[in-house]
Design a protein around this motif. Structure first.
Motif, short mmCIF file in Angstrom:
data_model
loop_
_atom_site.label_atom_id
_atom_site.label_comp_id
_atom_site.label_asym_id
_atom_site.label_seq_id
_atom_site.Cartn_x
_atom_site.Cartn_y
_atom_site.Cartn_z
N VAL A 176 -2.43 5.58 9.06
CA VAL A 176 -1.20 6.38 9.00
C VAL A 176 -1.27 7.63 9.90
O VAL A 176 -0.35 7.88 10.68
CB VAL A 176 -0.88 6.76 7.53
CG1 VAL A 176 0.29 7.73 7.47
CG2 VAL A 176 -0.55 5.50 6.73
N ASP A 232 3.98 3.81 6.22
CA ASP A 232 3.36 4.07 4.90
C ASP A 232 3.18 2.76 4.12
O ASP A 232 2.13 2.54 3.51
CB ASP A 232 4.23 5.04 4.08
CG ASP A 232 4.18 6.46 4.63
OD1 ASP A 232 3.18 6.82 5.28
OD2 ASP A 232 5.15 7.22 4.42
N ALA A 233 4.20 1.90 4.16
CA ALA A 233 4.12 0.62 3.43
C ALA A 233 3.05 -0.29 4.03
O ALA A 233 2.29 -0.94 3.31
CB ALA A 233 5.49 -0.07 3.45
N PHE A 235 0.29 0.39 5.53
CA PHE A 235 -1.10 0.79 5.30
C PHE A 235 -1.42 1.03 3.83
O PHE A 235 -2.56 1.35 3.49
CB PHE A 235 -1.44 2.04 6.12
CG PHE A 235 -1.56 1.76 7.59
CD1 PHE A 235 -2.71 1.19 8.11
CD2 PHE A 235 -0.53 2.07 8.46
CE1 PHE A 235 -2.84 0.92 9.46
CE2 PHE A 235 -0.64 1.81 9.82
CZ PHE A 235 -1.79 1.23 10.32
N ALA A 236 -0.42 0.88 2.96
CA ALA A 236 -0.67 1.13 1.53
C ALA A 236 -1.66 0.10 0.97
O ALA A 236 -2.41 0.38 0.05
CB ALA A 236 0.64 1.09 0.75
N GLN A 237 -1.63 -1.10 1.55
CA GLN A 237 -2.57 -2.16 1.14
C GLN A 237 -3.18 -2.72 2.41
O GLN A 237 -2.71 -3.72 2.95
CB GLN A 237 -1.82 -3.24 0.36
CG GLN A 237 -1.06 -2.67 -0.84
CD GLN A 237 -0.04 -3.67 -1.37
OE1 GLN A 237 -0.42 -4.67 -1.96
NE2 GLN A 237 1.23 -3.40 -1.14
N ARG A 238 -4.21 -2.07 2.88
CA ARG A 238 -4.74 -2.29 4.23
C ARG A 238 -5.06 -3.73 4.60
O ARG A 238 -4.80 -4.14 5.72
CB ARG A 238 -6.00 -1.44 4.44
CG ARG A 238 -5.71 -0.03 4.86
CD ARG A 238 -6.98 0.68 5.25
NE ARG A 238 -7.35 0.42 6.62
CZ ARG A 238 -6.99 1.17 7.66
NH1 ARG A 238 -6.22 2.21 7.48
NH2 ARG A 238 -7.38 0.87 8.87
N ALA A 245 2.40 -6.91 2.78
CA ALA A 245 2.39 -5.45 2.64
C ALA A 245 3.79 -4.85 2.68
O ALA A 245 4.07 -3.84 2.03
CB ALA A 245 1.53 -4.82 3.73
N TRP A 249 8.82 -2.86 0.61
CA TRP A 249 9.68 -2.04 1.48
C TRP A 249 10.94 -2.80 1.87
O TRP A 249 12.05 -2.26 1.88
CB TRP A 249 8.87 -1.65 2.72
CG TRP A 249 9.69 -1.20 3.89
CD1 TRP A 249 10.21 0.04 4.10
CD2 TRP A 249 10.09 -1.99 5.02
NE1 TRP A 249 10.91 0.08 5.29
CE2 TRP A 249 10.86 -1.16 5.86
CE3 TRP A 249 9.88 -3.32 5.40
CZ2 TRP A 249 11.41 -1.61 7.07
CZ3 TRP A 249 10.42 -3.78 6.59
CH2 TRP A 249 11.18 -2.92 7.41
#
Length: 292
Positions: A176, A232-233, A235-238, A245, A249
């Motif tokens: 991010v 943001d969405a 990388f929230a669950q890499r 992921a 969103w």
């Protein structure tokens, strides 16, 4: 014509400790305070930052004033933003005592940098700061967003944060901060700083990061807010594919897949492999779908 500052105008280790003693200041972990005690280091930072005689520099977290004084030697004017009551109260007197011929070119804003939305005097052209480690990324992004007149930035941050900010797509530490910083600027590592130039010496290494404002903004019809929501969405669950992921969103996995395919991005790709332009394209396609 202004006289040039005397060679001993900058603060050395003894000056820093004496000043701290007089003020009853003990650097706190809570505020990520590590004061630079080496005059050569602050001059090197100013050189690396490419501070020019006409620059209006904003400095965040000036502390006891080591870097502030070096900036005042080189720039037209300096505005320092300091949250700490004692440090903010003392800094103007330090500037006046050590660099009286430049004191009228210094301004202090006693505030949390995250709440600063305007600065006194002319618009800033450069940001140079030894940023407190615990808030470095949010402060940097806030300043770049709030003051579009800032063309050049040089920040000293924890080495790990410097690596993240300057990372390119495909790198293990790309995330991010990398994408968001790249929205505003061309970002690169600009050197390392040893631990022994600080008081107290931190238990992590520090790095310099240079950010030069993009001459052309990212070409997109999506807003920054819309693009950052995708980032943001993603990388929230890499370790998830973008199809998975971005399902929250987009509203569903098929909707995420449709936006990705329309943007020319593989639904099986991961966020770590995408450029800021690709994130922008994904945001655009979702926005255009919602508006159709």
């Amino acid at each position: 014509m202004s006289t040039s500052p005397t060679p001993d105008a900058l603060l050395g280790p003894a000056d820093i400790r004496e000043l701290a003693d007089v003020l009853g200041v003990r650097p706190t972990k809570q505020r990520g305070q590590n004061f630079v005690i080496d005059a050569n280091t602050v001059r090197r930072i100013v050189r690396t930052a490419d501070v020019r005689p006409g620059d209006v520099v904003v400095e965040v977290g000036p502390g006891l004033g080591s870097l502030t004084l070096a900036l005042l030697e080189a720039a037209d004017r300096v505005t320092a933003v300091e949250i700490d009551d004692v440090l903010a109260g003392a800094l103007p007197a330090t500037v006046a005592a050590r660099m009286p011929e430049r004191a009228d070119r210094f301004a202090l804003v006693h505030s949390d940098a995250m709440h600063v939305t305007e600065l006194p005097g002319p618009a800033p052209t450069a940001l140079v700061a030894n940023l407190p480690y615990n808030v470095a990324v949010p402060v940097l992004l806030h300043m770049l967003a709030t003051f579009p007149s800032i063309e050049r930035t040089l920040v000293m941050v924890q080495a790990e944060v410097a690596d993240r900010l300057a990372a390119t797509p495909g790198s293990k530490v790309y995330g991010v901060p990398s994408v968001k910083a790249n929205w505003y600027a061309e970002v690169k590592r600009a050197g390392a700083i040893g631990r022994n130039v600080f008081w107290p010496a931190p238990n992590v290494d520090s790095g310099l990061v240079s950010l030069v404002r993009r001459s052309e903004p990212v070409k997109t019809t999506a807003s920054k807010k819309e693009v950052f929501a995708v980032v943001d969405a993603a990388f929230a669950q890499r370790r998830k594919t973008l199809r998975a992921a971005l399902s929250g969103w987009a509203g569903s996995a098929p909707a995420a897949e449709a936006a990705l395919v329309a943007a020319g991005v593989s639904p099986q790709a991961r966020g770590e492999s995408l450029t800021v332009e690709e994130f922008a394209r994904i945001a655009e396609h979702k926005v255009s779908e919602e508006n159709s």
